[in-house]
Design a protein around this motif. Structure first.
Motif, PDB file in Angstrom:
ATOM      1  N   ASN A  85      -2.866   2.370   9.199  1.00 29.97           N
ATOM      2  CA  ASN A  85      -2.053   3.580   8.973  1.00 29.97           C
ATOM      3  C   ASN A  85      -1.641   3.707   7.511  1.00 29.97           C
ATOM      4  OD1 ASN A  85      -2.190   4.369  11.622  1.00 29.97           O
ATOM      5  ND2 ASN A  85      -0.206   3.522  12.192  1.00 29.97           N
ATOM      6  N   ALA A  86      -1.303   2.563   6.893  1.00 28.56           N
ATOM      7  CA  ALA A  86      -0.925   2.584   5.472  1.00 28.56           C
ATOM      8  C   ALA A  86      -2.105   3.022   4.609  1.00 28.56           C
ATOM      9  CB  ALA A  86      -0.421   1.209   5.041  1.00 28.56           C
ATOM     10  N   LEU A  87      -3.300   2.552   4.936  1.00 33.38           N
ATOM     11  CA  LEU A  87      -4.503   2.944   4.187  1.00 33.38           C
ATOM     12  C   LEU A  87      -4.808   4.433   4.386  1.00 33.38           C
ATOM     13  CD1 LEU A  87      -6.761  -0.167   4.869  1.00 33.38           C
ATOM     14  CD2 LEU A  87      -5.946   0.589   2.634  1.00 33.38           C
ATOM     15  N   ILE A  99       0.843  -1.205   0.000  1.00 32.72           N
ATOM     16  CA  ILE A  99       0.000   0.000   0.000  1.00 32.72           C
ATOM     17  C   ILE A  99       0.873   1.248   0.000  1.00 32.72           C
ATOM     18  CG2 ILE A  99      -1.696   1.328   1.307  1.00 32.72           C
ATOM     19  CD1 ILE A  99      -2.873  -1.334   2.273  1.00 32.72           C
ATOM     20  N   GLY A 100       1.997   1.196   0.749  1.00 34.94           N
ATOM     21  CA  GLY A 100       2.917   2.331   0.782  1.00 34.94           C
ATOM     22  C   GLY A 100       3.490   2.649  -0.586  1.00 34.94           C
ATOM     23  N   SER A 101       3.829   1.603  -1.354  1.00 32.21           N
ATOM     24  CA  SER A 101       4.365   1.830  -2.704  1.00 32.21           C
ATOM     25  C   SER A 101       3.272   2.323  -3.646  1.00 32.21           C
ATOM     26  CB  SER A 101       4.980   0.540  -3.244  1.00 32.21           C
ATOM     27  OG  SER A 101       3.991  -0.430  -3.526  1.00 32.21           O
ATOM     28  N   PHE A 102       2.052   1.831  -3.447  1.00 29.60           N
ATOM     29  CA  PHE A 102       0.928   2.273  -4.284  1.00 29.60           C
ATOM     30  C   PHE A 102       0.599   3.740  -4.018  1.00 29.60           C
ATOM     31  CE2 PHE A 102      -1.171  -2.157  -4.890  1.00 29.60           C
ATOM     32  CZ  PHE A 102      -0.088  -2.537  -5.659  1.00 29.60           C
ATOM     33  N   SER A 103       0.877   4.200  -2.795  1.00 30.32           N
ATOM     34  CA  SER A 103       0.600   5.591  -2.445  1.00 30.32           C
ATOM     35  C   SER A 103       1.422   6.530  -3.308  1.00 30.32           C
ATOM     36  CB  SER A 103       0.912   5.819  -0.962  1.00 30.32           C
ATOM     37  OG  SER A 103       0.599   7.124  -0.584  1.00 30.32           O
ATOM     38  N   LEU A 121      -5.005   3.570  -7.408  1.00 25.95           N
ATOM     39  CA  LEU A 121      -6.238   3.437  -6.628  1.00 25.95           C
ATOM     40  C   LEU A 121      -6.923   2.086  -6.811  1.00 25.95           C
ATOM     41  CD1 LEU A 121      -8.279   4.705  -4.720  1.00 25.95           C
ATOM     42  CD2 LEU A 121      -9.403   5.747  -6.697  1.00 25.95           C
ATOM     43  N   PRO A 122      -7.114   1.553  -8.052  1.00 25.29           N
ATOM     44  CA  PRO A 122      -7.828   0.273  -8.201  1.00 25.29           C
ATOM     45  C   PRO A 122      -7.163  -0.866  -7.434  1.00 25.29           C
ATOM     46  CG  PRO A 122      -7.602   1.365 -10.332  1.00 25.29           C
ATOM     47  CD  PRO A 122      -6.745   2.115  -9.372  1.00 25.29           C
ATOM     48  N   GLN A 123      -5.830  -0.973  -7.527  1.00 19.42           N
ATOM     49  CA  GLN A 123      -5.124  -2.044  -6.833  1.00 19.42           C
ATOM     50  C   GLN A 123      -5.254  -1.886  -5.313  1.00 19.42           C
ATOM     51  OE1 GLN A 123      -4.045  -0.361  -9.383  1.00 19.42           O
ATOM     52  NE2 GLN A 123      -2.980  -1.650 -10.853  1.00 19.42           N
ATOM     53  N   THR A 124      -5.206  -0.645  -4.852  1.00 20.90           N
ATOM     54  CA  THR A 124      -5.322  -0.419  -3.410  1.00 20.90           C
ATOM     55  C   THR A 124      -6.717  -0.774  -2.920  1.00 20.90           C
ATOM     56  OG1 THR A 124      -3.705   1.360  -3.568  1.00 20.90           O
ATOM     57  CG2 THR A 124      -5.026   1.273  -1.567  1.00 20.90           C
TER      58      THR A 124
END
Length: 885
Positions: free
Chosen positions: A464-466, A432-436, A441-444
């Motif tokens: 917290n990551a979310l 999730i941190g890398s997706f941020s 958004l879709p993968q998260t």
């Protein structure tokens, strides 16, 4: 041993009685079972020759010897051929499987024992409980407990200890404690087992309290008790560790290798590596674990050379590294970002035949992820691990994400789940941190759905990551919703939210988080303080910033560089340059951020020579300037009209510091040349830009054209700028002002008419002033404020004084009479103590009339009035302004 074997043969030759033969063989086997395993196996043959192969005691002893020498499978063959079996036989083979780690077979044999009608004893049940713990067979274990109670074994101290350990392994410390307390009359072993259970469950305080209870109960601790306690102290703090060490000496416990290793580990965790080394040198005895603890401790304290030297000393001393040793030294390579060292260790791993070991494989994956530019190296090592666990997958997934391969990391996540390995909280939070960063958004959303279906959604790290992802993506409502539903919020939760709000410009919302943290009784740490100081700096709320400064002093947070950097930035942006310099001097070793904050503060407050002098000091101190540093330096040169020096610094970026100038640097260069009247050179910079020009750079040169009265170039800049941003009214306003200064009223009207036809309006002038922790906004022409009448009376009184002194501002129009900065100044004078400075933030440039008006006010009243417009500050005092305008 040879003498014993000859004695057995002599006994055979003399045809002594069978009972004597049995006794002799029993003694020999008993001796071998304790001292000489493999020699004891040799007795098997004489036993058969003597016809004693049906002797149950001898067979049970031989069974134990076979298990010790050749393992559980060989012992099983002997067990199956035994003509008679009793509870000792069954317990022996079950114990052999437990010791070899084959817990499934241990439980299977136990089932066969029950079917055979043989009743287990306490030792049997103890081994079975260990297998239940290892396999996670909770129901099976509770059935064993029920059997123990029926058979009257519930008071057996060995079994009570086994049950305590069993419940602890399932994180049922409450049940384990109740069981422990109910049974009472415990010995050292059972107390130590309970302490060990609390340490494994990370209940450090409870483990230390149990030790106190143990001593009060009059039960003496042993070396294993202290070894477990030191594990708790490594987390709980140095003072506890020293106390336990002192108790160990008072109890007269001998310092063996196990205790020495535990002490080294404890002192290392408490950042006292010198004490750890001193303890390790107290005795000459070392084993592989003590060497590994020294290597790991040196790494934890960032003494990487010491760690490598210790590894070499261990090899010279003849000790062969095990998987934990290799993992520790590979961790050193990762922390040092030294690929060469990691590769050398990798070659030794291959020689040792440990490349498929999970812990070593995980360390290798992590090393290549951190040190190598190629993710293929990490992937190749990963594929070589025989049974990769969740740590293996997580290291690889996080590595791909860190290298920017977010889609590949998500594919590996799906492969991990397909392989039957369930992700942990670190796996999810890493992805999730890398997706941020990549805004995926879709993968998260898919990951969010996955964690909602599992218990991971309750994990604070995942939540917290979310929060970080949604807040970083601008979806603040969803981020706030997650925070509100969290059962366990921490400082990271709120710091993440405040940091993201700052990035989005929601600085007031960021400061409101202080209240949320107080309501949740969460201590404001150095990271959250830095975020709140940043918000205060952007809002110009110096009162709030000073309150944060006071909190930092009281809580000891001012020793952190990040907090001091925040204070330098705050005071610099609020015009309190002396306070900024004082905060800077408190930094023991200023870093790039420290110097940038100081240089920027000095430059924006009009201290041009001081800003450039600080830049020289920065270079002399050995701190390398970065791209942000040069933005401040170029801004100082622009404000000081130091054209040649500005050009020199711009060229040094690439020629001396290998920094590629970005578009913002070129905007400053155009501003420097424009303010110096070198408009043609500024135009040439724009025409030869290595980037696509933006509207700001055209607007910058347009302002210079207005200052120097160059209508033709101004019209060209306005045309180009409007092609890029047709909705920006600033181009029309600047052009109209230029026409007005040149006496071209017709062109002024035509320009304003075009602006009206496009339905463009100048952004309303707004100013903010902070009084008693409340920010009061003012709009040009404001008449809705509760103190409107007093504010306008104050302004009129100053206008009267202005006329008395014959002070002419040139263009005192009714419109400028209502400008927001005048309203804010009047309000500040009415509502702040005398002598207190007034801090005002403005959303656009201060006009000439208001600038002169505020200068005049500071002649009449002994006040400092600070007005910030963007990144530039005007500090008015005694009729002068820091901009010298």
């Amino acid at each position: 041993m040879f003498v014993l074997y000859k004695t057995a043969n002599r006994v055979i030759n003399k045809n002594e009685t069978t009972s004597l033969l049995e006794e002799t063989c029993s003694r020999i086997l008993s001796f071998c079972n304790s001292n000489a395993f493999r020699q004891g196996i040799c007795i098997h043959s004489p036993i058969i020759k003597l016809g004693l192969q049906h002797h149950l005691y001898l067979n049970n002893t031989l069974l134990s010897l076979y298990a010790k020498c050749f393992g559980a499978d060989t012992a099983r063959h002997f067990f199956d051929e035994m003509p008679q079996k009793d509870v000792v036989s069954w317990t022996g083979i079950i114990s052999a499987y437990v010791k070899s780690g084959n817990h499934e077979m241990a439980l299977r044999v136990f089932d066969s024992m029950l079917i055979s009608g043989q009743c287990p004893n306490g030792f049997t049940l103890s081994s079975v409980l260990r297998s239940c713990s290892a396999l996670g067979e909770f129901e099976y274990g509770t059935c064993i407990q029920g059997y123990m109670i029926k058979q009257g074994f519930d008071q057996n101290p060995v079994l009570v200890s086994g049950l305590v350990d069993f419940y602890s392994k399932f994180d049922l410390i409450g049940e384990a404690s109740s069981l422990f307390i109910d049974k009472g009359n415990h010995d050292t072993v059972s107390w130590t087992m309970m302490i060990s259970s609390c340490v494994q469950a990370r209940r450090w305080s409870q483990a230390l309290q149990l030790y106190v209870d143990m001593v009060e109960a009059g039960v003496p601790p042993n070396e294993f008790t202290f070894a477990k306690l030191l594990g708790a102290c490594g987390v709980h703090g140095l003072n506890y560790g020293k106390l336990v060490h002192a108790h160990m000496i008072l109890w007269g416990v001998k310092l063996n290798v196990v205790l020495k290793t535990a002490l080294v580990d404890m002192y290392s965790r408490c950042q006292r590596i010198a004490d750890a080394i001193k303890v390790s040198n107290l005795t000459p005895e070392f084993d592989i674990l003590s060497w590994t603890a020294l290597i790991s401790g040196s790494a934890q304290n960032f003494m990487f050379r010491k760690a490598v030297a210790t590894f070499c000393d261990m090899r010279v001393s003849g000790y062969i590294p095990n998987n934990y040793t290799f993992s520790s030294i590979l961790n050193v390579s990762s922390l040092m970002l030294c690929l060469e060292l990691g590769q050398q260790v990798h070659s030794r791993v291959v020689v040792a035949g440990l490349e498929d070991d999970v812990s070593v494989g995980n360390a290798l994956v992590n090393m290549y992820v951190k040190c190598s530019d190629k993710v293929d190296d990490a992937l190749r090592v990963f594929r070589g691990i025989s049974l990769p666990n969740v740590i293996s997958w997580t290291s690889l997934i996080a590595g791909f994400a860190e290298h920017g391969f977010q889609h590949d990391s998500f594919r590996l996540f799906m492969e991990m789940r397909a392989a039957g390995v369930e992700p942990n909280s670190f796996t999810i939070s890493s992805i999730i941190g890398s997706f941020s960063a990549a805004k995926l958004l879709p993968q998260t959303l898919m990951l969010h759905g996955h964690v909602v279906k599992t218990n991971l959604y309750k994990d604070t790290a995942v939540q917290n990551a979310l929060v970080d992802f949604y807040a970083g993506s601008g979806i603040l409502d969803d981020a706030r919703r997650i925070v509100d539903t969290m059962s366990c919020r921490d400082a990271i939760t709120y710091t993440t939210l405040a940091s993201r709000m700052n990035q989005m410009g929601h600085h007031e919302l960021a400061l409101n988080i202080i209240t949320d943290m107080n309501n949740d009784d969460i201590e404001i740490d150095e990271f959250s303080t830095a975020s709140f100081l940043s918000a205060s700096a952007e809002l110009g709320t110096v009162v709030t910033g000073k309150q944060l400064h006071c909190h930092s002093l009281k809580s000891g947070l001012c020793r952190w560089v990040s907090v001091l950097n925040g204070l330098v930035n705050l005071y610099g942006k609020c015009g309190c340059i002396r306070d900024a310099q004082r905060a800077f001097r408190e930094i023991a070793v200023p870093d790039t951020f420290s110097w940038n904050g100081l240089i920027s503060g000095l430059a924006s407050n009009g201290y041009i020579s001081s800003a450039l002098s600080a830049f020289d000091d920065m270079k002399l101190s050995g701190v390398r300037p970065d791209a942000i540093t040069f933005l401040s330096v170029l801004s100082a040169c622009g404000n000081g009209k130091l054209v040649d020096l500005g050009m020199e610094h711009f060229q040094s970026m690439s020629e001396v510091y290998d920094i590629v100038p970005q578009l913002d640097h070129y905007v400053h260069l155009v501003d420097i040349l424009g303010q110096g009247g070198r408009l043609e050179e500024a135009l040439e910079v724009i025409q030869t830009l290595p980037y696509r020009a933006n509207a700001l750079i055209y607007k910058t040169l347009l302002r210079s054209c207005k200052a120097h009265g160059n209508i033709l170039l101004a019209e060209d800049m306005a045309k180009r700028g409007l092609e890029l941003d047709p909705s920006d009214p600033a181009f029309y306003i600047l052009l109209a002002n230029l026409y007005e200064d040149s006496g071209r009223g017709d062109l002024v009207e035509r320009t304003l008419k075009m602006m009206r036809e496009k339905q463009l309006r100048k952004n309303p002038s707004q100013s903010w002033v902070e009084i008693q922790n409340n920010v009061h906004p003012f709009v040009a022409g404001e008449r809705s404020h509760p103190q409107t009448n007093e504010i306008y009376e104050k302004i009129e009184s100053f206008e009267t004084e202005l006329k008395k002194h014959g002070y002419h501002l040139g263009m005192v129009t009714r419109d400028s009479y209502h400008h927001s900065e005048k309203l804010a100044v009047a309000f500040g004078l009415l509502n702040t103590p005398s002598k207190a400075p007034i801090h005002i933030i403005k959303n656009n440039s201060i006009c000439r009339d208001c600038h002169g008006f505020i200068k005049f006010i500071t002649r009449l009243v002994d006040r400092e009035i600070i007005v910030r417009e963007g990144n530039r500050l005007h500090s008015f005092r005694k009729g002068e302004c820091s901009c010298r305008g």
